[in-house]
Design an enzyme around this catalytic site. Structure first.
Site, mmCIF file in Angstrom:
data_model
loop_
_atom_site.group_PDB
_atom_site.id
_atom_site.type_symbol
_atom_site.label_atom_id
_atom_site.label_comp_id
_atom_site.label_asym_id
_atom_site.label_seq_id
_atom_site.Cartn_x
_atom_site.Cartn_y
_atom_site.Cartn_z
ATOM 1 N N ALA A 1 0.825 -1.211 0.000
ATOM 2 C CA ALA A 1 0.000 0.000 0.000
ATOM 3 C C ALA A 1 0.858 1.260 0.000
ATOM 4 O O ALA A 1 0.630 2.185 -0.784
ATOM 5 C CB ALA A 1 -0.941 -0.003 1.201
ATOM 6 N N ARG B 1 5.335 -11.826 -3.319
ATOM 7 C CA ARG B 1 5.222 -10.486 -2.752
ATOM 8 C C ARG B 1 6.541 -9.728 -2.840
ATOM 9 O O ARG B 1 6.557 -8.520 -3.115
ATOM 10 C CB ARG B 1 4.770 -10.562 -1.296
ATOM 11 C CG ARG B 1 4.587 -9.199 -0.641
ATOM 12 C CD ARG B 1 4.367 -9.305 0.851
ATOM 13 N NE ARG B 1 4.153 -7.999 1.442
ATOM 14 C CZ ARG B 1 5.123 -7.140 1.741
ATOM 15 N NH1 ARG B 1 6.381 -7.451 1.484
ATOM 16 N NH2 ARG B 1 4.842 -5.960 2.285
ATOM 17 N N TYR C 1 -0.922 -22.609 -5.502
ATOM 18 C CA TYR C 1 -0.765 -22.089 -6.861
ATOM 19 C C TYR C 1 0.719 -21.873 -7.159
ATOM 20 O O TYR C 1 1.535 -21.705 -6.254
ATOM 21 C CB TYR C 1 -1.552 -20.786 -7.073
ATOM 22 C CG TYR C 1 -1.261 -19.655 -6.124
ATOM 23 C CD1 TYR C 1 -0.199 -18.782 -6.322
ATOM 24 C CD2 TYR C 1 -2.096 -19.419 -5.039
ATOM 25 C CE1 TYR C 1 0.039 -17.725 -5.466
ATOM 26 C CE2 TYR C 1 -1.883 -18.371 -4.181
ATOM 27 C CZ TYR C 1 -0.804 -17.517 -4.400
ATOM 28 O OH TYR C 1 -0.576 -16.469 -3.544
ATOM 29 N N ASP D 1 -4.293 -2.062 4.908
ATOM 30 C CA ASP D 1 -4.674 -2.762 6.132
ATOM 31 C C ASP D 1 -4.789 -1.842 7.337
ATOM 32 O O ASP D 1 -5.425 -2.201 8.331
ATOM 33 C CB ASP D 1 -3.676 -3.884 6.441
ATOM 34 C CG ASP D 1 -3.980 -5.154 5.665
ATOM 35 O OD1 ASP D 1 -4.980 -5.178 4.927
ATOM 36 O OD2 ASP D 1 -3.217 -6.128 5.790
#
Length: 368
Positions: A13, A99, A195, A271
């Site tokens: 973010a 990430r 995945y 968040d």
């Protein structure tokens, strides 16, 4: 007119907000608690609503280079291995990415755009004033992107202690091959998501319900044997589970979506404003949306309207994620009934569930 913005936190973010603001000509500095930008984290799924933001920031090619494209979302019965519903994604682009790779790309882009990162910052708020390493610091505008335990959120909303959801998450990345799709194996009180990532790696996330809890920190070391034992009766997961050498465990905590996202010269997003549980793969995507829309509203002087629109959308997304948490973990007759419905959908309308979420996945916040 260019303004000075100090962003607390340099996660997805904060980095995205820094890039979006810097591209608009603002003077941006991120204040990060960590002493270094370590390559930590696990897999992320970037859905079309998130990719739209990265594309608008000029990072579509970069995202393609560090990610795989998912072809489908698969819901399966864990104990039997039977596929209940395979939802083809068609032309929709869902990116499977680590990430750390996404953060590294954002760090480079934000720095190239002129944003700065200051590491080793212990930040607190005194009223609406910024305090860094125990010293007051001037800031024309403070943006809190500092996650679940935000120090900026209380300045707008008062104190709100995170509460344990009764669920813990296990994470591991293992070597191996997997179909280019996201698979959810469901069992009573637990589910496992699998995945692929780039470079021959597979991302594993296991969720279990338990009464006890651990710290809300995904860096806590877990026990691979316990992770394996939790899903030992899931036949299609065994090969990947056997490859686990190290794993991490963290308790899933929540606080309600913040009522106040912005007041005067302070705002929050990601968040810090709306902690998102990993049951709809939207934490990073909502953060990307928050960042883009904040930068646009910051320029247009429409932050009050921004907070209202984002609060409504993120609340709806979180409610959908919470519903998934319940549905994935059903037991007894309710589980049998739900799986019967999924098998029926698979035969008659495999794309229906994704269509019901088109308000989320197909929405492009970069378009007026």
């Amino acid at each position: 007119m260019a303004r000075q913005v100090k962003i607390v936190g340099a996660g997805i973010a904060g980095l995205t907000a820094a890039l979006a603001l810097a591209q608009r000509g603002h003077e941006v500095e991120m204040l990060e608690r960590a002493e270094r930008m370590a390559e930590v984290g696990a897999g992320l799924q970037i859905s079309p609503n998130g990719e739209a933001v990265l594309a608008a920031l000029g990072l579509r090619d970069g995202l393609e280079a560090i990610s795989l494209s998912s072809r489908a979302v698969v819901l399966a019965d864990g104990p039997s291995g039977r596929v209940l519903l395979r939802m083809p994604l068609g032309e929709r682009r869902y990116r499977l990415v680590h990430r750390a790779a996404l953060a590294k790309m954002l760090v480079t882009a934000a720095s190239d755009a002129g944003a700065r990162i200051r590491l080793g910052c212990d930040v607190s708020m005194k009223g609406d004033g910024l305090v860094v390493n125990s010293a007051p610091e001037d800031a024309e505008f403070v943006l809190g992107a500092d996650g679940l335990h935000s120090v900026v959120r209380p300045a707008l909303n008062g104190p709100s202690a995170p509460f344990f959801t009764g669920q813990v998450a296990w994470r591991a990345i293992v070597p191996g091959d997997a179909m280019p799709e996201s698979r959810v194996d469901m069992g009573p009180g637990r589910h496992l998501v699998c995945y692929p990532l780039t470079d021959g790696r597979v991302n594993l996330v296991g969720i279990e319900e338990r009464a006890d809890w651990t710290a809300a920190d995904w860096r806590q070391q877990g026990d691979p044997d316990r992770f394996r034992a939790l899903f030992a009766d899931f036949p299609d997961a065994r090969a990947n589970l056997e490859r686990i050498e190290a794993c991490y465990l963290w308790g899933l905590f929540r606080v309600p979506v913040a009522q106040v996202w912005q007041r005067d010269r302070v705002a929050i997003l990601g968040d810090a404003a709306h902690p998102t549980l990993p049951f709809l793969a939207q934490g990073a995507n909502l953060a990307l949306e928050d960042a883009w829309t904040f930068a646009a509203a910051f320029d247009a002087h429409t932050l009050p309207q921004w907070q209202n629109a984002r609060r409504d959308r993120t609340t709806r997304a979180i409610e959908a994620a919470n519903a998934n948490a319940r549905n994935y973990h059903l037991s007894g007759p309710m589980r049998w009934a739900a799986h019967t419905v999924l098998r029926g959908l698979n035969a008659a309308a495999p794309g229906l569930m994704l269509k019901r979420l088109s308000w989320l996945y197909d929405h492009d916040v970069t378009q007026p």
